[in-house]
Design an enzyme around this catalytic site. Structure first.
Site, PDB file in Angstrom:
ATOM      1  N   TYR A 171       5.746  -0.725   6.953  1.00 33.27           N
ATOM      2  CA  TYR A 171       6.504  -1.653   7.994  1.00 33.27           C
ATOM      3  C   TYR A 171       8.164  -0.963   7.968  1.00 33.27           C
ATOM      4  O   TYR A 171       8.335  -0.455   6.599  1.00 33.27           O
ATOM      5  CB  TYR A 171       6.413  -2.960   7.794  1.00 33.27           C
ATOM      6  CG  TYR A 171       5.063  -3.381   7.246  1.00 33.27           C
ATOM      7  CD1 TYR A 171       4.517  -3.919   8.727  1.00 33.27           C
ATOM      8  CD2 TYR A 171       5.478  -4.879   6.850  1.00 33.27           C
ATOM      9  CE1 TYR A 171       3.590  -4.469   8.689  1.00 33.27           C
ATOM     10  CE2 TYR A 171       4.195  -5.626   6.684  1.00 33.27           C
ATOM     11  CZ  TYR A 171       3.226  -5.358   7.752  1.00 33.27           C
ATOM     12  OH  TYR A 171       2.213  -5.916   7.797  1.00 33.27           O
ATOM     13  N   PRO A 172       8.425  -1.238   8.932  1.00 32.60           N
ATOM     14  CA  PRO A 172      10.240  -0.696   8.742  1.00 32.60           C
ATOM     15  C   PRO A 172      11.098  -1.198   7.454  1.00 32.60           C
ATOM     16  O   PRO A 172      11.978  -0.137   7.389  1.00 32.60           O
ATOM     17  CB  PRO A 172      10.092  -0.799  10.269  1.00 32.60           C
ATOM     18  CG  PRO A 172       9.457  -1.636  11.138  1.00 32.60           C
ATOM     19  CD  PRO A 172       8.290  -1.704  10.150  1.00 32.60           C
ATOM     20  N   ASP A 173      10.799  -2.454   7.243  1.00 33.04           N
ATOM     21  CA  ASP A 173      12.096  -3.052   6.065  1.00 33.04           C
ATOM     22  C   ASP A 173      11.771  -2.147   4.499  1.00 33.04           C
ATOM     23  O   ASP A 173      11.972  -2.304   4.252  1.00 33.04           O
ATOM     24  CB  ASP A 173      11.685  -4.478   5.184  1.00 33.04           C
ATOM     25  CG  ASP A 173       9.773  -4.808   5.979  1.00 33.04           C
ATOM     26  OD1 ASP A 173       9.243  -4.008   6.141  1.00 33.04           O
ATOM     27  OD2 ASP A 173      10.001  -5.518   5.255  1.00 33.04           O
ATOM     28  N   HIS A 174      10.425  -1.124   4.861  1.00 34.13           N
ATOM     29  CA  HIS A 174       9.776   0.306   3.452  1.00 34.13           C
ATOM     30  C   HIS A 174      11.611   1.342   3.326  1.00 34.13           C
ATOM     31  O   HIS A 174      11.859   1.662   2.455  1.00 34.13           O
ATOM     32  CB  HIS A 174       8.738   0.186   3.306  1.00 34.13           C
ATOM     33  CG  HIS A 174       7.553  -0.572   3.144  1.00 34.13           C
ATOM     34  ND1 HIS A 174       7.972  -2.167   2.907  1.00 34.13           N
ATOM     35  CD2 HIS A 174       6.677  -0.739   3.402  1.00 34.13           C
ATOM     36  CE1 HIS A 174       7.315  -3.156   2.687  1.00 34.13           C
ATOM     37  NE2 HIS A 174       6.203  -2.126   3.252  1.00 34.13           N
TER      38      HIS A 174
END
Length: 401
Positions: A171-174
């Protein structure tokens, strides 16, 4: 060697993905990151697979461990006035406060920016919500999947003529969100050092994710075209994709960008010199036929050997690694990427180093992820001046829990 962020103290209310990874970046560079936790409401990653030896436990999650190296953990009930006062005292002497909650949550806890700023004029306060602190959708609750969906990344990922597949848990939050936040934090800390004044950093996790799809955004803005899913094939290049190799679930990625690379591929694989395939335009017209021929020949060959042969012939190619391959990659090993740290409950555990090396500074994880509340007494004694009797009393009364 010194750690570049030694002396910087972070009071970290963040949890799960983006916030925890942001503060891991800082912690691995030497910042004293104090993770505020509660046994009443655990960081979701503490109870998320995979677990060491398949045995669940709040201190046994590999996912949590990877996001929280080099940090200290204190369990603190900030809903108790005494716990809230302790949190405020920790903040008053810190450089940075972080959270990745929906706007308003920290205010309800009595730790909003206005309160924190009154405790310390120099404080940097980094907030990482999905949509930011202002706007009609600021209250939306966000996770990696929803961020990927709302930014168009989900729409563009998958096979043609099939539903959007997304990127799994990548995901982008990684990566983009914690990377951008860490950059903003470092800029604010520099300003703090120069002026003695703080900053409120309002990062909307939607926005860094747009960096993933810049070309597609431009294609729409300039041409009015909406890019969609095309699997592993890159538009304008042929052949371009992932092809089977000998063995169980072994694959190779190949991308031919020009006619000279095509000649190299044809030579290595023994492809017939079809006249129509000599130019990119011809290959694009017959992409499916070429893919079938390439796959037929790669399927009998060793993944690593074929990768090397194609690279030697000037063809962009790469083995498709799984986790086993990545952990045993000789290049990562040569760079000292993997670090073994002795976790109090899980024993010797492997951690990622940051992807950069400094010539005269330390940048590896310094300690394994903390046990839940592992440093509670230490922090209370060291930073709050409490003696053992007071710590024991507060623990018994649920303040340090």
């Amino acid at each position: 060697m010194r750690s570049l962020l030694a002396g910087v103290r972070v009071i970290d209310f963040s949890w799960i993905g983006a916030g925890s990874y942001t503060t891991k970046i800082l912690a691995d560079l030497g910042a004293d990151v104090i993770k505020i936790e509660s046994s009443q409401r655990l960081d979701t990653l503490r109870v998320t697979k995979p677990f060491k030896d398949g045995k669940p436990g709040v201190n046994r999650s590999g996912y949590f461990a990877d996001r929280n190296s080099s940090k200290r953990s204190i369990t603190l009930n900030v809903k108790d006035p005494r716990g809230l006062d302790m949190a405020r005292r920790l903040i008053a002497d810190a450089h940075l406060v972080t959270n990745n909650f929906t706007p308003g949550v920290m205010d309800k806890l009595g730790l909003g920016y206005d309160v924190v700023r009154s405790l310390s004029e120099r404080i940097v306060y980094a907030s990482m919500s999905m949509q930011g602190a202002e706007g009609p959708e600021k209250a939306d609750l966000g996770y990696g999947l929803t961020i990927a969906a709302l930014t168009g990344l989900q729409h563009m990922t998958g096979l043609p003529d099939r539903e959007p597949a997304g990127t799994g848990t990548n995901y982008p939050d990684h990566i983009p969100n914690p990377g951008h936040t860490a950059f903003a934090i470092l800029a604010a800390l520099r300003h703090q050092r120069r002026t003695g004044r703080g900053q409120f950093i309002d990062l909307a996790q939607m926005e860094p994710t747009l960096a993933f799809i810049g070309p597609s955004l431009m294609n729409y803005l300039v041409n009015g075209a909406i890019d969609s899913r095309h699997g592993n094939a890159r538009p304008g290049h042929a052949p371009s994709g992932v092809y089977p190799c000998a063995g169980d679930d072994r694959w190779i990625a190949i991308e031919v960008c020009d006619d000279a690379q095509w000649q190299g591929l044809a030579s290595v694989l023994g492809l017939a010199a079809e006249t129509d395939w000599a130019t990119m335009q011809g290959r694009l017209r017959q992409r499916e036929a070429i893919d079938a021929e390439v796959a037929k020949r790669t399927a009998t060959q060793d993944m690593s050997g074929l990768t090397q042969a194609l690279q030697d012939a000037g063809v962009p190619a790469g083995a498709v690694y799984d986790a086993r391959d990545v952990v045993n990659d000789p290049q990562l090993d040569a760079r000292g990427h993997w670090v073994t740290l002795n976790h109090p409950e899980m024993g010797p555990s492997t951690y990622n180093s940051p992807p950069y090396r400094f010539s005269h500074a330390y940048s590896e994880p310094s300690s394994p992820a903390p046990l839940l509340g592992q440093h509670t007494a230490e922090i209370c004694r060291e930073l709050l001046g409490l003696d053992d009797a007071a710590i024991e009393k507060l623990s018994a009364e649920g303040v340090l829990a």
